[in-house]
Design a protein around this motif. Structure first.
Motif, short mmCIF file in Angstrom:
data_model
loop_
_atom_site.label_atom_id
_atom_site.label_comp_id
_atom_site.label_asym_id
_atom_site.label_seq_id
_atom_site.Cartn_x
_atom_site.Cartn_y
_atom_site.Cartn_z
N LYS A 119 0.85 -1.19 0.00
CA LYS A 119 0.00 0.00 0.00
C LYS A 119 0.89 1.24 0.00
O LYS A 119 1.86 1.33 0.75
N GLY A 120 0.56 2.18 -0.86
CA GLY A 120 1.30 3.43 -0.92
C GLY A 120 2.40 3.48 -1.97
O GLY A 120 2.95 4.54 -2.24
N THR A 121 2.72 2.34 -2.58
CA THR A 121 3.80 2.32 -3.57
C THR A 121 3.47 3.21 -4.76
O THR A 121 4.30 4.03 -5.19
N THR A 122 2.28 3.07 -5.32
CA THR A 122 1.90 3.87 -6.48
C THR A 122 1.82 5.35 -6.11
O THR A 122 2.22 6.21 -6.89
N PHE A 123 1.33 5.65 -4.93
CA PHE A 123 1.27 7.04 -4.46
C PHE A 123 2.67 7.65 -4.42
O PHE A 123 2.88 8.77 -4.89
N LYS A 124 3.64 6.91 -3.90
CA LYS A 124 5.01 7.41 -3.84
C LYS A 124 5.58 7.63 -5.24
O LYS A 124 6.25 8.63 -5.50
N LEU A 125 5.30 6.69 -6.15
CA LEU A 125 5.76 6.86 -7.54
C LEU A 125 5.11 8.09 -8.17
O LEU A 125 5.76 8.86 -8.89
N PHE A 126 3.82 8.28 -7.89
CA PHE A 126 3.10 9.43 -8.43
C PHE A 126 3.72 10.73 -7.92
O PHE A 126 3.96 11.66 -8.69
N LYS A 127 3.98 10.79 -6.63
CA LYS A 127 4.58 12.00 -6.06
C LYS A 127 5.94 12.30 -6.69
O LYS A 127 6.26 13.44 -6.99
N ALA A 128 6.73 11.26 -6.91
CA ALA A 128 8.06 11.44 -7.48
C ALA A 128 7.99 11.89 -8.94
O ALA A 128 8.86 12.63 -9.41
N VAL A 140 -7.11 10.41 -7.03
CA VAL A 140 -6.33 10.51 -8.26
C VAL A 140 -6.57 9.22 -9.04
O VAL A 140 -6.43 8.13 -8.49
N LEU A 141 -6.94 9.36 -10.30
CA LEU A 141 -7.15 8.22 -11.17
C LEU A 141 -6.12 8.30 -12.31
O LEU A 141 -6.02 9.32 -12.99
N LEU A 142 -5.38 7.23 -12.48
CA LEU A 142 -4.34 7.18 -13.51
C LEU A 142 -4.90 6.70 -14.84
O LEU A 142 -5.61 5.69 -14.89
N THR A 143 -4.57 7.40 -15.90
CA THR A 143 -4.92 6.94 -17.24
C THR A 143 -3.85 5.95 -17.68
O THR A 143 -2.84 5.75 -17.00
N ARG A 144 -4.04 5.35 -18.84
CA ARG A 144 -3.03 4.44 -19.39
C ARG A 144 -1.69 5.17 -19.54
O ARG A 144 -0.64 4.65 -19.19
N ALA A 145 -1.74 6.39 -20.06
CA ALA A 145 -0.50 7.16 -20.27
C ALA A 145 0.21 7.42 -18.94
O ALA A 145 1.43 7.27 -18.84
N GLY A 146 -0.55 7.81 -17.93
CA GLY A 146 0.05 8.07 -16.61
C GLY A 146 0.60 6.80 -15.98
O GLY A 146 1.70 6.80 -15.40
N TYR A 147 -0.15 5.73 -16.10
CA TYR A 147 0.30 4.44 -15.57
C TYR A 147 1.60 4.02 -16.25
O TYR A 147 2.54 3.58 -15.59
N ASP A 148 1.67 4.19 -17.56
CA ASP A 148 2.88 3.81 -18.30
C ASP A 148 4.08 4.65 -17.86
O ASP A 148 5.20 4.14 -17.76
N LYS A 149 3.86 5.93 -17.60
CA LYS A 149 4.95 6.78 -17.12
C LYS A 149 5.45 6.31 -15.75
O LYS A 149 6.65 6.30 -15.48
N LEU A 150 4.52 5.90 -14.89
CA LEU A 150 4.93 5.38 -13.58
C LEU A 150 5.64 4.05 -13.75
O LEU A 150 6.59 3.75 -13.01
N ARG A 151 5.21 3.24 -14.71
CA ARG A 151 5.87 1.95 -14.99
C ARG A 151 7.33 2.15 -15.35
O ARG A 151 8.18 1.32 -15.01
N GLN A 152 7.63 3.21 -16.04
CA GLN A 152 9.01 3.49 -16.41
C GLN A 152 9.88 3.71 -15.17
O GLN A 152 11.08 3.43 -15.20
N ARG A 153 9.28 4.20 -14.11
CA ARG A 153 10.00 4.40 -12.86
C ARG A 153 10.09 3.13 -12.04
O ARG A 153 10.94 3.01 -11.19
N ALA A 154 9.19 2.20 -12.28
CA ALA A 154 9.15 0.94 -11.52
C ALA A 154 8.84 -0.18 -12.49
O ALA A 154 7.69 -0.58 -12.67
N PRO A 155 9.84 -0.74 -13.16
CA PRO A 155 9.63 -1.74 -14.22
C PRO A 155 8.85 -2.98 -13.78
O PRO A 155 8.34 -3.70 -14.62
N LYS A 156 8.73 -3.23 -12.48
CA LYS A 156 7.99 -4.40 -12.02
C LYS A 156 6.49 -4.24 -12.22
O LYS A 156 5.75 -5.21 -12.16
N MET A 157 6.02 -3.03 -12.48
CA MET A 157 4.59 -2.80 -12.64
C MET A 157 4.08 -3.47 -13.91
O MET A 157 4.70 -3.44 -14.95
N ASP A 158 2.90 -4.07 -13.81
CA ASP A 158 2.26 -4.77 -14.90
C ASP A 158 1.54 -3.76 -15.80
O ASP A 158 1.31 -2.64 -15.42
#
Length: 98
Positions: A28-37, A77-95
């Motif tokens: 819990k909180g991992t995506t929030f931290k990535l979003f903030k960064a 906060v709701l992530l779109t595909r584009a936003g999710y993909d940008k966060l994925r670049q910061r955390a490659p483990k994300m599906d």
């Protein structure tokens, strides 16, 4: 409805932080931290939607009741595909969930 089913907002499939954490089996909180960064790189209405408690209180309460967002969520906060993909670049483990 599954707690990880996309949340449609303005006709766009999105994910909450909780859904992203669940899909990626992250704490819990991992995506929030990535979003903030990544916040400076993200564009509102394109990468994410911000739903204030003032304007979206009923929607937020409904999403809490379905388990799609964290129970302590105030503003959403709701992530779109584009936003999710940008966060994925910061955390490659994300599906690729959305």
């Amino acid at each position: 409805m599954s707690s990880t089913d996309p949340i449609v907002h303005n006709g766009i499939e999105t994910l909450s932080f909780r859904q992203s954490d669940q899909l990626n089996q992250q704490a819990k909180g991992t995506t929030f931290k990535l979003f903030k960064a990544a916040r400076q790189e993200l564009v509102e209405e394109y990468d994410y939607f911000y739903l204030s408690a003032t304007s979206y209180s009923k929607r937020i309460e409904t999403l809490k009741s379905t388990g799609q967002i964290y129970g302590a969520t105030v503003n959403l906060v709701l992530l779109t595909r584009a936003g999710y993909d940008k966060l994925r670049q910061r955390a490659p483990k994300m599906d690729s969930g959305v």
